[in-house]
Design a protein around this motif. Sequence first.
Motif, mmCIF file in Angstrom:
data_model
loop_
_atom_site.group_PDB
_atom_site.id
_atom_site.type_symbol
_atom_site.label_atom_id
_atom_site.label_comp_id
_atom_site.label_asym_id
_atom_site.label_seq_id
_atom_site.Cartn_x
_atom_site.Cartn_y
_atom_site.Cartn_z
ATOM 1 N N VAL A 1 0.836 -1.200 0.000
ATOM 2 C CA VAL A 1 0.000 0.000 0.000
ATOM 3 C C VAL A 1 0.871 1.251 0.000
ATOM 4 C CG1 VAL A 1 -1.682 1.360 1.308
ATOM 5 C CG2 VAL A 1 -1.950 -1.129 1.139
ATOM 6 N N VAL A 2 0.538 2.161 -0.896
ATOM 7 C CA VAL A 2 1.118 3.495 -0.930
ATOM 8 C C VAL A 2 0.001 4.474 -0.633
ATOM 9 C CG1 VAL A 2 2.163 5.253 -2.406
ATOM 10 C CG2 VAL A 2 2.928 2.882 -2.570
ATOM 11 N N SER A 3 0.233 5.388 0.307
ATOM 12 C CA SER A 3 -0.831 6.305 0.729
ATOM 13 C C SER A 3 -0.296 7.710 0.925
ATOM 14 C CB SER A 3 -1.463 5.803 2.035
ATOM 15 O OG SER A 3 -2.448 6.704 2.503
ATOM 16 N N ALA A 4 -1.185 8.693 0.767
ATOM 17 C CA ALA A 4 -0.865 10.081 1.099
ATOM 18 C C ALA A 4 -1.719 10.549 2.270
ATOM 19 C CB ALA A 4 -1.113 10.984 -0.112
ATOM 20 N N ASN A 5 -2.285 9.594 3.013
ATOM 21 C CA ASN A 5 -3.329 9.878 3.996
ATOM 22 C C ASN A 5 -2.744 10.028 5.400
ATOM 23 O OD1 ASN A 5 -5.612 9.894 5.642
ATOM 24 N ND2 ASN A 5 -6.708 8.435 4.341
ATOM 25 N N LYS A 6 -2.374 11.258 5.753
ATOM 26 C CA LYS A 6 -1.743 11.479 7.070
ATOM 27 C C LYS A 6 -2.702 11.220 8.231
ATOM 28 C CE LYS A 6 -2.163 15.002 5.160
ATOM 29 N NZ LYS A 6 -3.011 15.513 4.053
ATOM 30 N N ALA A 7 -3.983 11.511 8.063
ATOM 31 C CA ALA A 7 -4.950 11.278 9.143
ATOM 32 C C ALA A 7 -5.078 9.789 9.438
ATOM 33 C CB ALA A 7 -6.304 11.866 8.762
ATOM 34 N N LEU A 8 -5.100 8.971 8.397
ATOM 35 C CA LEU A 8 -5.217 7.527 8.573
ATOM 36 C C LEU A 8 -3.984 6.962 9.269
ATOM 37 C CD1 LEU A 8 -6.705 4.842 7.931
ATOM 38 C CD2 LEU A 8 -5.377 4.773 5.809
ATOM 39 N N VAL A 9 -2.799 7.376 8.814
ATOM 40 C CA VAL A 9 -1.566 6.842 9.398
ATOM 41 C C VAL A 9 -1.420 7.288 10.847
ATOM 42 C CG1 VAL A 9 0.944 6.783 9.212
ATOM 43 C CG2 VAL A 9 -0.459 6.742 7.138
ATOM 44 N N ALA A 10 -1.775 8.536 11.137
ATOM 45 C CA ALA A 10 -1.683 9.027 12.513
ATOM 46 C C ALA A 10 -2.633 8.268 13.435
ATOM 47 C CB ALA A 10 -1.979 10.520 12.573
ATOM 48 N N ALA A 11 -3.823 7.959 12.932
ATOM 49 C CA ALA A 11 -4.831 7.298 13.771
ATOM 50 C C ALA A 11 -4.567 5.804 13.932
ATOM 51 C CB ALA A 11 -6.226 7.520 13.176
ATOM 52 N N TYR A 12 -4.055 5.152 12.869
ATOM 53 C CA TYR A 12 -3.945 3.688 12.887
ATOM 54 C C TYR A 12 -2.549 3.194 12.539
ATOM 55 C CZ TYR A 12 -9.040 3.357 13.199
ATOM 56 O OH TYR A 12 -10.338 3.450 13.618
ATOM 57 N N GLY A 13 -1.540 4.029 12.679
ATOM 58 C CA GLY A 13 -0.193 3.645 12.279
ATOM 59 C C GLY A 13 0.303 2.330 12.842
ATOM 60 N N PRO A 14 0.288 2.128 14.160
ATOM 61 C CA PRO A 14 0.778 0.863 14.712
ATOM 62 C C PRO A 14 0.021 -0.352 14.173
ATOM 63 C CG PRO A 14 0.614 2.516 16.436
ATOM 64 C CD PRO A 14 -0.037 3.104 15.219
ATOM 65 N N GLU A 15 -1.303 -0.234 14.092
ATOM 66 C CA GLU A 15 -2.104 -1.346 13.590
ATOM 67 C C GLU A 15 -1.769 -1.654 12.138
ATOM 68 O OE1 GLU A 15 -6.510 -1.807 11.885
ATOM 69 O OE2 GLU A 15 -6.455 -0.977 13.914
ATOM 70 N N LEU A 16 -1.649 -0.612 11.315
ATOM 71 C CA LEU A 16 -1.383 -0.822 9.900
ATOM 72 C C LEU A 16 0.015 -1.393 9.667
ATOM 73 C CD1 LEU A 16 -3.020 2.402 8.414
ATOM 74 C CD2 LEU A 16 -3.899 0.057 8.324
#
Length: 438
Positions: free
Chosen positions: A102-117
Amino acid sequence: MNNQPLKVAVLGCGVVGTEVVRRLRASHAALADRIGAPVEIAGIAVRDPRRPRGLDIDPALFTNDPLELVKRDDVDIVVELLGGIEPTHSLVAAAMEHGASVVSANKALVAAYGPELHGAAARAGVDLLYEAAVAGAVPLLRPLRDSLGGDEVTRIVGIVNGTTNYILDRMTQKGSAFDAELRQAIERGYAEADPTADVEGADAAAKAVILASLAFHTWVPPAEVYREGITGVTVQDVADARAHDCVVKLLAVLERTAGEDDVMVRVHPAMVPRTHPLADVGGADNAVVVEAAGAGRLLFRGAGAGGTPTASAVVGDLVTAARRRLLGHRETASPATVTGRVRAMSDVRSRYHLSVPVTDSVVALDDIAAVLRAHDVRVDSVQRRRTAGPDAWVLVTEVSGESALRAAVQAIAGLPSVGAAPRFLRMLEPVEEEAAVG
């Protein structure tokens, strides 16, 4: 050259998505040479597949079923450009579960779920890359993770939101009010129709979470990032900054004391001296100053917003993911997923610019000075601002504690000689004098 193409699914075809698709088509041969195999678009998920998008591409590639697309067995890489948290989170998780990087530009998603992802990516043996999530086209995350991986980063100070930088830069150049420049930013496409995440600092705070994970190897929950936006910045604040040879910028400030585990992460407007490298960052550009024990002070600067710069970073990550896919290995070094201790904003030490409207200038100055002394806030300079209305005392403090300053401001607001609530802005130290203050 491997003739078997790597297949890419694109989720979202807005400004950035359209530019990514266009680049994949226009640079097909060059990308194949760099990767070692051709890249082929497997599908593009959009809300309305019939909407014209100005792309020379087979209409059959468009679909309104993103879940079906990411679950396809032939998809090697998913490029997520939808934004938001849901259904994006579920789609990204499904893509990795089905073996796609996965390549993403979604900072809100990574900040909220970074460890899980990151955990899901490790279990699936795939990559999760998001260089475009912070500072647009500026290569920042990979240098923090790789180039400085053997160093100790102690401080990061940066402008990481192009919308707010554009607004504040215009206010500085024109002497105009926030509301007027916000309208201009929306009309010119520098801000979303709903700019709340930008102007209230939430966008910058999400990026600060990502920076902390890479720089300090600590995961900071987004709720623990201190956040102030720019909606309260006034024309007078900008004029006061100019009088002190400063400019007002929205800053992300991340600090860790050498040898200690706790960190401080905050986002707020501040007066930046003209001598500082962040002061002349104009328009929608981003710039980040990284300080490390061995490397010293490093400046990363460039286009931080817009479809073309962001697409550049996205395609760069796509090339990295494709190369690894072809070679049969994934990125083994990922940001720390352990939550660290976050220091409170009350621990900050800084210089402050304090503006106090008064009803009686002479009496008020004595009263203000007495309150500041009582709270151990020392004053570096004092100036009287004369206006057509009530005068104001403008004070710059020496380095003081945030908790002491706030207590003093609250006490000053209750003085009979003070006409309105005092205002204060933190002041970034000149670069040649910088310590762990901001």
